[in-house]
Scaffold this motif. Structure first.
Motif, PDB file in Angstrom:
ATOM      1  N   ASN A  14      -7.328  -1.993 -44.651  1.00 25.22           N
ATOM      2  CA  ASN A  14      -6.638  -0.847 -45.086  1.00 25.22           C
ATOM      3  C   ASN A  14      -6.760   0.249 -44.003  1.00 25.22           C
ATOM      4  OD1 ASN A  14      -7.093  -1.445 -48.545  1.00 25.22           O
ATOM      5  ND2 ASN A  14      -5.236  -1.880 -47.290  1.00 25.22           N
ATOM      6  N   ASN A  17      -5.614  -0.261 -40.513  1.00 29.43           N
ATOM      7  CA  ASN A  17      -4.166  -0.229 -40.314  1.00 29.43           C
ATOM      8  C   ASN A  17      -3.700  -1.602 -39.831  1.00 29.43           C
ATOM      9  OD1 ASN A  17      -1.495   0.768 -40.617  1.00 29.43           O
ATOM     10  ND2 ASN A  17      -1.464   1.230 -38.300  1.00 29.43           N
ATOM     11  N   ARG A  18      -4.094  -2.906 -40.941  1.00 29.86           N
ATOM     12  CA  ARG A  18      -4.053  -4.074 -40.423  1.00 29.86           C
ATOM     13  C   ARG A  18      -3.465  -4.727 -41.831  1.00 29.86           C
ATOM     14  NH1 ARG A  18      -5.289  -5.530 -35.299  1.00 29.86           N
ATOM     15  NH2 ARG A  18      -6.465  -4.474 -34.059  1.00 29.86           N
ATOM     16  N   PHE A  19      -2.651  -5.826 -41.453  1.00 25.66           N
ATOM     17  CA  PHE A  19      -2.276  -6.764 -42.732  1.00 25.66           C
ATOM     18  C   PHE A  19      -3.329  -7.371 -42.933  1.00 25.66           C
ATOM     19  CE2 PHE A  19       1.908  -5.735 -40.496  1.00 25.66           C
ATOM     20  CZ  PHE A  19       2.617  -5.088 -41.745  1.00 25.66           C
ATOM     21  N   PHE A  88       1.303 -13.133 -45.681  1.00 31.03           N
ATOM     22  CA  PHE A  88       1.928 -12.367 -45.075  1.00 31.03           C
ATOM     23  C   PHE A  88       2.410 -13.154 -43.500  1.00 31.03           C
ATOM     24  CE2 PHE A  88      -0.446  -8.605 -46.432  1.00 31.03           C
ATOM     25  CZ  PHE A  88       0.905  -8.159 -47.436  1.00 31.03           C
ATOM     26  N   TYR A  91       2.222 -12.196 -39.583  1.00 36.73           N
ATOM     27  CA  TYR A  91       1.623 -10.754 -39.544  1.00 36.73           C
ATOM     28  C   TYR A  91       0.192 -10.658 -39.906  1.00 36.73           C
ATOM     29  CZ  TYR A  91       6.877  -9.723 -39.322  1.00 36.73           C
ATOM     30  OH  TYR A  91       8.275  -9.964 -39.054  1.00 36.73           O
ATOM     31  N   ASN A  95      -1.455  -5.502 -36.329  1.00 35.92           N
ATOM     32  CA  ASN A  95      -1.643  -3.992 -36.626  1.00 35.92           C
ATOM     33  C   ASN A  95      -0.262  -3.661 -37.464  1.00 35.92           C
ATOM     34  OD1 ASN A  95      -0.381  -1.351 -35.499  1.00 35.92           O
ATOM     35  ND2 ASN A  95      -2.677  -1.045 -35.689  1.00 35.92           N
ATOM     36  N   LYS A  96      -0.174  -2.812 -38.492  1.00 41.03           N
ATOM     37  CA  LYS A  96       0.975  -2.805 -39.148  1.00 41.03           C
ATOM     38  C   LYS A  96       1.807  -1.767 -38.518  1.00 41.03           C
ATOM     39  CE  LYS A  96      -1.360  -2.766 -43.763  1.00 41.03           C
ATOM     40  NZ  LYS A  96      -1.453  -1.751 -45.052  1.00 41.03           N
ATOM     41  N   SER A  97       1.606  -0.592 -37.712  1.00 37.74           N
ATOM     42  CA  SER A  97       2.523   0.116 -37.031  1.00 37.74           C
ATOM     43  C   SER A  97       3.175  -0.884 -35.997  1.00 37.74           C
ATOM     44  CB  SER A  97       1.877   1.305 -36.581  1.00 37.74           C
ATOM     45  OG  SER A  97       1.085   1.911 -37.535  1.00 37.74           O
ATOM     46  N   LYS A 100       5.883  -2.882 -37.355  1.00 33.10           N
ATOM     47  CA  LYS A 100       6.871  -2.155 -37.757  1.00 33.10           C
ATOM     48  C   LYS A 100       7.738  -1.704 -36.516  1.00 33.10           C
ATOM     49  CE  LYS A 100       4.511  -0.242 -41.726  1.00 33.10           C
ATOM     50  NZ  LYS A 100       4.012   1.053 -42.456  1.00 33.10           N
ATOM     51  N   TYR A 108      11.524  -5.116 -40.946  1.00 37.12           N
ATOM     52  CA  TYR A 108      10.435  -4.831 -41.717  1.00 37.12           C
ATOM     53  C   TYR A 108      10.572  -4.821 -43.090  1.00 37.12           C
ATOM     54  CZ  TYR A 108       6.429  -2.646 -43.333  1.00 37.12           C
ATOM     55  OH  TYR A 108       5.081  -2.392 -44.227  1.00 37.12           O
ATOM     56  N   GLU A 208       8.039   5.862 -43.108  1.00 37.22           N
ATOM     57  CA  GLU A 208       8.045   4.625 -42.271  1.00 37.22           C
ATOM     58  C   GLU A 208       8.841   4.775 -40.990  1.00 37.22           C
ATOM     59  OE1 GLU A 208       6.245   2.063 -43.081  1.00 37.22           O
ATOM     60  OE2 GLU A 208       6.578   1.778 -45.110  1.00 37.22           O
TER      61      GLU A 208
END
Length: 544
Positions: A14, A17-19, A88, A91, A95-97, A100, A108, A208
């Motif tokens: 969290n 910023n990672r899944f 996931f 993914y 990195n989430k960003s 996306k 996404y 988002e």
């Protein structure tokens, strides 16, 4: 008897910023504070827990241990793989960003927040909902009917499935509920969250989109600011410019600094971060040496500006970029914090040594004020405020950091617009002097990037350290540079500031384009390794 649900405390995934999904990810210091706070809240609710249900991942077990320790209770512990986080697929760990950005908002949303979608190689909504429904009906409901008080410590998407079940909402109507970390939620709380109005969903979608398009939006905002000043030329008073600049940077810094704890420098898990910080020291020394050479070779204003640029700390935006580009967030934070606190003294010495040779020494007080407004107002005060917020309300701080971090990006977009407008010359006449200033600003920012790139080609650090140094050392604090130039030379609207700001955001956007394309290629390779068609699974990602 009641059933309460808690999403585990903030994990390192969290924070970075990672899944995570099925991957292990330990609690951060903030996550542990959140877990203890969850225990206090449960006590305030009068809970006497008979059973605590956790998943097979350690972050739920640790959250339960800390919460129950705060409550002074030792209920029966039930561990189950049925309430582990959603898988996931490709993914996981990324990195989430960047994901996306690489696949686009529509894809996404389809993969993560649509009942018909699934991450490539990951778990479908039907599978996730099915196991959550089975656990709710076959385990939790019988325990409730038997009169036992149950505390379920699990994960974001599992809690959100329980919310749909409790509210009687069909999975086809699911949307991202943004369940916070470590907040005890009753069945009624879940129903209320699941039935929230469409405004909440619209705000989440806006966040988002801002996260995905932020570099481009900031660059466009800077250009729009220039255009607005050309159409409606109004001179912005210096004090308004400095205060506005400091306030907008302060908002960005607050959200960045909300993620860190003072104890991170002593955390053994952050050795890669410290390695990145140590690796940048020779480059900083090299830049300081070049600054001194510049001042020895020339006493022109441009030489002083070049020397100042070489000595400036990373932009306060650097940690945000690191978080969005898959860098080591703590390396960016450490480099930015240390440089912002130490390098101002070096800059001050350089200015004093050069006093009177390339600028009016009477302007030094104004320069010092500009420096203080940018450094203290936009960094030190937000740091104090962020840490006070973390200590006072760890659960709320985590929720704000995770769900509202995009407001920091909005502040940068507004800042780009404001700076573009304020710094644009009212007189559009571009003579040789103005053209020289514009050319110098562009060339200097490009040279800083080339210097960092050349250094990395020579020392050849590992990929992670290379990425961290490129992010921090190629993005100097351009607003501090512009403020100092205006204070020292009294030329805020001479074209230099406009060129510096527009070039800065333009280069950040180009960096973003390059990194996103690289992420798309990596995702395509991962999907192809599953024996699937990347164009079909990553539709909308503009893969070529």
């Amino acid at each position: 008897m009641p059933i309460y649900f808690i999403r585990h405390g903030e994990s390192s995934a969290n924070e970075r910023n990672r899944f995570a999904g099925h991957l292990e990810s330990h609690l951060t210091p903030l996550g542990e504070s959140q877990a203890r706070d969850a225990g206090k809240r449960a006590l305030d609710l009068g809970l006497e827990v008979d059973e605590v249900h956790i998943s097979t991942l350690s972050r739920t077990r640790r959250t339960a241990e800390l919460a129950l320790g705060e409550m002074g209770q030792s209920p029966v512990v039930v561990e189950s793989g049925l309430i582990v986080e959603r898988h996931f697929g490709v993914y996981g760990g990324k990195n989430k960003s960047l994901v996306k950005k690489a696949v686009g908002f529509a894809t996404y949303t389809e993969h993560f927040h649509s009942n018909a979608g699934a991450p490539p190689g990951g778990e479908t909504w039907a599978e996730l909902y099915g196991r959550a429904k089975a656990y709710y009906d076959e385990v939790l409901t019988p325990a409730d009917r038997a009169g036992r008080t149950v505390l379920v410590v699990t994960h974001k998407y599992v809690v959100e499935m329980f919310a749909l079940i409790a509210a009687g909402i069909d999975p086809s109507e699911y949307r991202d509920l943004k369940v916070p970390n470590a907040r005890p939620l009753s069945v009624d709380d879940l129903r209320r969250i699941a039935r929230a109005d469409s405004t909440t969903a619209a705000v989440n979608d806006l966040g988002e989109i801002v996260e995905i398009r932020f570099p481009l939006l900031a660059f466009v905002a800077a250009l729009v600011g220039v255009g607005l000043h050309i159409a409606l030329p109004v001179t912005v008073p210096t004090i308004v410019f400095e205060v506005g600049l400091g306030a907008l940077l302060a908002v960005t810094s607050f959200f960045s600094l909300l993620r860190i704890a003072p104890s991170i420098l002593g955390d053994p898990a952050l050795r890669p971060s410290r390695r990145s910080v140590l690796a940048v020291v020779p480059l900083v020394v090299l830049k300081a040496g070049l600054a001194l050479i510049l001042l020895q070779l020339s006493d022109s204003p441009l030489a002083l500006l070049g020397a100042l640029l070489l000595l400036l700390p990373p932009a306060l935006l650097a940690p945000t970029l690191s978080l969005a580009w898959g860098g080591d967030y703590f390396a960016a934070i450490c480099q930015t914090v240390v440089a912002t606190l130490v390098l101002p003294a070096v800059v001050g010495v350089v200015v004093l040594l050069d006093s009177g040779s390339s600028f009016d020494a009477a302007r030094l007080p104004e320069a010092a004020l500009a420096f203080a407004l940018v450094v203290v107002g936009s960094f030190v005060l937000p740091l104090v405020a962020a840490q006070a917020f973390r200590r006072r309300s760890p659960i709320r701080a985590g929720q704000v950091s995770t769900n509202w971090n995009w407001l920091g990006s909005v502040a940068v977009i507004v800042l780009a617009l404001f700076a573009g407008y304020s710094l644009t010359p009212s007189d559009l006449t571009v003579d040789a002097s103005v053209a020289g200033q514009i050319g110098f600003a562009v060339a200097a920012l490009l040279a800083i990037r080339l210097l960092a790139g050349g250094y990395l080609k020579v020392v050849r650090p590992d990929e992670g350290v290379d990425r961290d140094i490129r992010i921090t050392q190629a993005t100097p604090n351009v607003f501090l540079w512009v403020s100092l130039s205006a204070a020292l030379f009294g030329a805020r609207e001479a074209g230099f500031g406009t060129a510096a700001v527009v070039t800065f955001f333009g280069l950040v956007w180009l960096d973003d384009v390059v990194r996103v394309r690289r992420q798309r290629r990596e995702l395509a390779d991962d999907v192809a390794a599953l024996g699937r068609d990347p164009r079909r699974d990553l539709e909308g990602a503009a893969l070529r």
